[in-house]
Design a protein around this motif. Structure first.
Motif, PDB file in Angstrom:
ATOM      1  N   GLU A 158       0.854  -1.184   0.000  1.00  0.00           N
ATOM      2  CA  GLU A 158       0.000   0.000   0.000  1.00  0.00           C
ATOM      3  C   GLU A 158       0.895   1.240   0.000  1.00  0.00           C
ATOM      4  O   GLU A 158       1.635   1.461   0.959  1.00  0.00           O
ATOM      5  CB  GLU A 158      -0.900  -0.011   1.234  1.00  0.00           C
ATOM      6  CG  GLU A 158      -1.740   1.235   1.432  1.00  0.00           C
ATOM      7  CD  GLU A 158      -2.757   1.473   0.320  1.00  0.00           C
ATOM      8  OE1 GLU A 158      -2.683   2.570  -0.274  1.00  0.00           O
ATOM      9  OE2 GLU A 158      -3.579   0.588   0.044  1.00  0.00           O
ATOM     10  N   PRO A 159       0.858   2.033  -1.108  1.00  0.00           N
ATOM     11  CA  PRO A 159       0.052   1.857  -2.314  1.00  0.00           C
ATOM     12  C   PRO A 159       0.651   0.813  -3.264  1.00  0.00           C
ATOM     13  O   PRO A 159       1.811   0.415  -3.097  1.00  0.00           O
ATOM     14  CB  PRO A 159       0.102   3.248  -2.951  1.00  0.00           C
ATOM     15  CG  PRO A 159       1.448   3.779  -2.563  1.00  0.00           C
ATOM     16  CD  PRO A 159       1.680   3.269  -1.160  1.00  0.00           C
TER      17      PRO A 159
ATOM     18  N   ARG B 106      -0.745   4.835  -9.469  1.00  0.00           N
ATOM     19  CA  ARG B 106      -0.745   4.087  -8.221  1.00  0.00           C
ATOM     20  C   ARG B 106      -2.179   3.901  -7.744  1.00  0.00           C
ATOM     21  O   ARG B 106      -3.066   4.720  -8.028  1.00  0.00           O
ATOM     22  CB  ARG B 106       0.088   4.788  -7.151  1.00  0.00           C
ATOM     23  CG  ARG B 106      -0.354   6.181  -6.792  1.00  0.00           C
ATOM     24  CD  ARG B 106       0.506   6.771  -5.665  1.00  0.00           C
ATOM     25  NE  ARG B 106       1.925   6.771  -6.010  1.00  0.00           N
ATOM     26  CZ  ARG B 106       2.890   6.901  -5.104  1.00  0.00           C
ATOM     27  NH1 ARG B 106       2.580   7.061  -3.827  1.00  0.00           N
ATOM     28  NH2 ARG B 106       4.157   6.905  -5.476  1.00  0.00           N
TER      29      ARG B 106
ATOM     30  N   GLN C 199      -6.450   0.822  -0.726  1.00  0.00           N
ATOM     31  CA  GLN C 199      -7.008  -0.407  -1.283  1.00  0.00           C
ATOM     32  C   GLN C 199      -7.763  -1.205  -0.210  1.00  0.00           C
ATOM     33  O   GLN C 199      -7.310  -1.326   0.924  1.00  0.00           O
ATOM     34  CB  GLN C 199      -5.892  -1.291  -1.827  1.00  0.00           C
ATOM     35  CG  GLN C 199      -4.983  -0.636  -2.843  1.00  0.00           C
ATOM     36  CD  GLN C 199      -3.762  -1.480  -3.085  1.00  0.00           C
ATOM     37  OE1 GLN C 199      -3.780  -2.413  -3.890  1.00  0.00           O
ATOM     38  NE2 GLN C 199      -2.678  -1.191  -2.375  1.00  0.00           N
TER      39      GLN C 199
ATOM     40  N   VAL D  52      -4.258   3.580  -4.302  1.00  0.00           N
ATOM     41  CA  VAL D  52      -4.109   3.873  -2.880  1.00  0.00           C
ATOM     42  C   VAL D  52      -5.409   3.563  -2.141  1.00  0.00           C
ATOM     43  O   VAL D  52      -6.486   3.471  -2.748  1.00  0.00           O
ATOM     44  CB  VAL D  52      -3.701   5.343  -2.647  1.00  0.00           C
ATOM     45  CG1 VAL D  52      -2.418   5.676  -3.392  1.00  0.00           C
ATOM     46  CG2 VAL D  52      -4.814   6.292  -3.087  1.00  0.00           C
TER      47      VAL D  52
END
Length: 242
Positions: free
Chosen positions: A119-120, A137, A141, A139
């Motif tokens: 993460e990310p 990316r 999640q 982010v």
């Protein structure tokens, strides 16, 4: 394939860096393969027919993003569990996103949600002219599964959703002339790592995108109690410079 872990459950040292090196190597190989005249050429939406015999048109300002290493839930954190105390009606916006009618009533509803690792999640592009840049990316999640019973129909259904915010770097965008179409391919897994069900979606991105990215799927409700998390791979494709 499960992500390798050491005896303490942590990723091996330098796994991310090794994966990035492999990504760049795959990129070079796949760009060479795509330069061959016998490869197909795709135009328009993802369901457009393949047209063999036409090589792609990619200049020095273009690049290629190959598939990511297999990643998944953060196994160091327990999932967030939720269970409805009584029958309820889901807000129409969420009911629609999950594929239920906006008048659906639910009972026996429950869900599990996991954080994700890394993460990310960062995807890189390798340019034809040389060099590698961050492309976009994902982010914040979250992977979630849900099981609900609709008392109106007596049916029980189960769904899965991967959600994140897609933030583009401003260096590249999805190439409209592209094969294959970039995609998210997810797998729900049991505690032993065996695959239980699959879900997938396409990835479209532009230079300045900062938008929600969601991938939905359904699976057999009987599998709900067996799901212990999931893994996924992001496949690549051709990229145009911004």
């Amino acid at each position: 394939m499960r992500i390798p872990r050491d005896k303490m459950g942590e990723p091996p040292m330098g796994e991310y860096e090794v994966g990035r090196d492999l990504q760049e190597l795959r990129s070079r190989i796949e760009r060479l393969e795509h330069g061959c005249d016998h490869h197909g050429h795709r135009e328009g939406p993802h369901d457009a027919p393949w047209r063999p015999g036409r090589p792609g048109r990619y200049g020095e300002s273009a690049g290629f993003i190959v598939h990511s290493p297999e990643v998944g839930i953060d196994i160091q954190r327990k999932p967030v569990l939720w269970k409805a105390d009584k029958a309820f009606k889901m807000p129409p916006v969420f009911s629609g996103l999950l594929g239920y009618g906006h008048h659906a009533q639910f009972d026996s509803a429950q869900s599990q949600s996991w954080g994700c690792h890394p993460e990310p999640l960062i995807l890189n592009v390798t340019w034809n002219a040389g060099g590698t840049d961050e492309l976009y990316r994902l982010v914040n999640q979250v992977l979630s599964i849900m099981r609900v019973r609709d008392p109106n129909t007596g049916t029980t259904s189960a769904s899965v959703v991967y959600s994140a915010q897609l933030i583009a770097s401003g260096r590249g965008k999805f190439a409209q002339v592209n094969y294959p179409w970039p995609a998210f391919n997810g797998t729900l897994r049991n505690a032993g790592g065996a695959a239980l069900s699959f879900f997938s979606g396409y990835i479209d991105f532009n230079c300045q995108d900062n938008k929600p990215f969601n991938v939905f799927g359904t699976y057999a409700p009987a599998l709900y109690d067996l799901v212990a998390g999931g893994t996924w791979v992001l496949t690549g494709g051709n990229v145009d410079g911004c």
